[in-house]
Write a protein that holds these residues in place. Sequence first.
Motif, PDB file in Angstrom:
ATOM      1  N   TYR A 103      -1.173   5.059  -3.447  1.00 20.06           N
ATOM      2  CA  TYR A 103      -0.805   5.065  -4.857  1.00 20.06           C
ATOM      3  C   TYR A 103       0.512   5.806  -5.062  1.00 20.06           C
ATOM      4  O   TYR A 103       0.817   6.762  -4.337  1.00 20.06           O
ATOM      5  N   ASN A 162      -7.910  -2.749  -3.724  1.00 18.00           N
ATOM      6  CA  ASN A 162      -7.198  -1.477  -3.680  1.00 18.00           C
ATOM      7  C   ASN A 162      -7.052  -1.042  -2.224  1.00 18.00           C
ATOM      8  O   ASN A 162      -8.034  -0.831  -1.523  1.00 18.00           O
ATOM      9  N   PHE A 218      -8.194   5.192 -13.204  1.00 17.71           N
ATOM     10  CA  PHE A 218      -7.494   3.924 -13.376  1.00 17.71           C
ATOM     11  C   PHE A 218      -8.030   3.106 -14.559  1.00 17.71           C
ATOM     12  O   PHE A 218      -7.240   2.617 -15.379  1.00 17.71           O
ATOM     13  N   GLU A 257     -10.851   5.568  -8.927  1.00 19.00           N
ATOM     14  CA  GLU A 257     -11.224   4.160  -9.005  1.00 19.00           C
ATOM     15  C   GLU A 257     -12.114   3.863 -10.202  1.00 19.00           C
ATOM     16  O   GLU A 257     -11.974   2.816 -10.850  1.00 19.00           O
ATOM     17  N   VAL A 278       1.543   4.221 -12.821  1.00 21.60           N
ATOM     18  CA  VAL A 278       0.910   4.248 -11.503  1.00 21.60           C
ATOM     19  C   VAL A 278       1.181   2.905 -10.829  1.00 21.60           C
ATOM     20  O   VAL A 278       1.137   1.859 -11.486  1.00 21.60           O
ATOM     21  N   THR A 279       1.454   2.934  -9.530  1.00 25.38           N
ATOM     22  CA  THR A 279       1.619   1.704  -8.761  1.00 25.38           C
ATOM     23  C   THR A 279       0.690   1.760  -7.566  1.00 25.38           C
ATOM     24  O   THR A 279       0.732   2.714  -6.777  1.00 25.38           O
ATOM     25  N   LEU A 280      -0.163   0.743  -7.449  1.00 22.95           N
ATOM     26  CA  LEU A 280      -1.142   0.679  -6.359  1.00 22.95           C
ATOM     27  C   LEU A 280      -0.713  -0.359  -5.329  1.00 22.95           C
ATOM     28  O   LEU A 280      -0.271  -1.463  -5.691  1.00 22.95           O
ATOM     29  N   HIS A 296       7.774   0.706  -8.058  1.00 21.17           N
ATOM     30  CA  HIS A 296       7.305   1.651  -9.078  1.00 21.17           C
ATOM     31  C   HIS A 296       8.460   2.088  -9.970  1.00 21.17           C
ATOM     32  O   HIS A 296       8.339   2.083 -11.212  1.00 21.17           O
TER      33      HIS A 296
END
Length: 348
Positions: free
Chosen positions: A170, A166, A193, A189, A126-128, A119
Amino acid sequence: MLVGGQGTRLRPLTESTAKPMLPVAGVPFIAHQLAIAAAAGVDHVVLATSYRAETFTEHFGSHAYGLDLSYSVEEAPLGTGGAIRHASSLLRGGPEDAVLILNGDILSGHDVRAQLAAHAAAGADVTLHLTEVEDPRAFGCVPTDAAGRVTAFLEKTPEPVTNRINAGCYVFRRRVLDAIPTGRPVSVERETFPGLLAEGAMVLGHVEQAYWLDLGTPAALVAASADLVRGVIASPAVPSAPGPALVDPAADVAADVVLTGGTAVGARCVIGSGAEVDGSLLRDGVTVGAGARLTRCAVGLGARIGEGTVLTDVVVGDGASVGAGVELRGGARVWTAARISDGAVRYG
């Protein structure tokens, strides 16, 4: 940390206990997440609670596993995004700082530090965490481009374009999190996003294949507990070394009882001579009669299992009583305080 769900699919186990507070390998499930977060360098956690909110504060107080704990209580359900936004006022740090969000019903062995590093390196909004599953049709899928940027959030479909989903962890830039609308339900979701993608925000997919399990069903809860007891996935919160069983010191287990498959036995349980318990989860105060056989079962507080009874893939609610010589299989559920007579047979 999102821990407000009611856990309806886990009933009757959640009729008396919030889902994240159900015991998994000897401690409340959320304890594993707290310990894993602490190991990743987190020092402050906000628990976004709702259902039976008081049980979290009563058990953990303001400090646990080296973490400072704060509590955000929803008076009405706000969805995943709404819960995150509601809790944001208790966060520390500035608008560009990273905020780690964990779903309170996911057990994951992925490298949280690596996700945080990815990230930061990408300068993402945002990093998932994304994981790959064998059959993605049961999940919404998350495709990415060659650079790892998320390109869409797709609902369940019989023909998924990717097997990446997913995974429920997060990392948000604080200012992005603070832009979520307040005072109404919001789904990250379905709203947050996709909205970020539409705005051209940098949404990164951190793909890592590691142990991953959604604890939304009794079978998954039992499996997670057994895997933690056996050391299939490690957690600093497990109160013993890996082995075939974890038995609370306050339990009374006859010398010839056979405990295997990562069975967890709670405090004040009594297990009679000749019983066999494989890969099961027994909460505090359970009585198992002599010669009974339990396989992949979850048994609630103070429940009683009769002599010679055979239970396979069964959930037994708090205070229920299953008579002697009973046979239950195939996902049967015995509801809270129910009584099943001696010799009954039930499948599913």
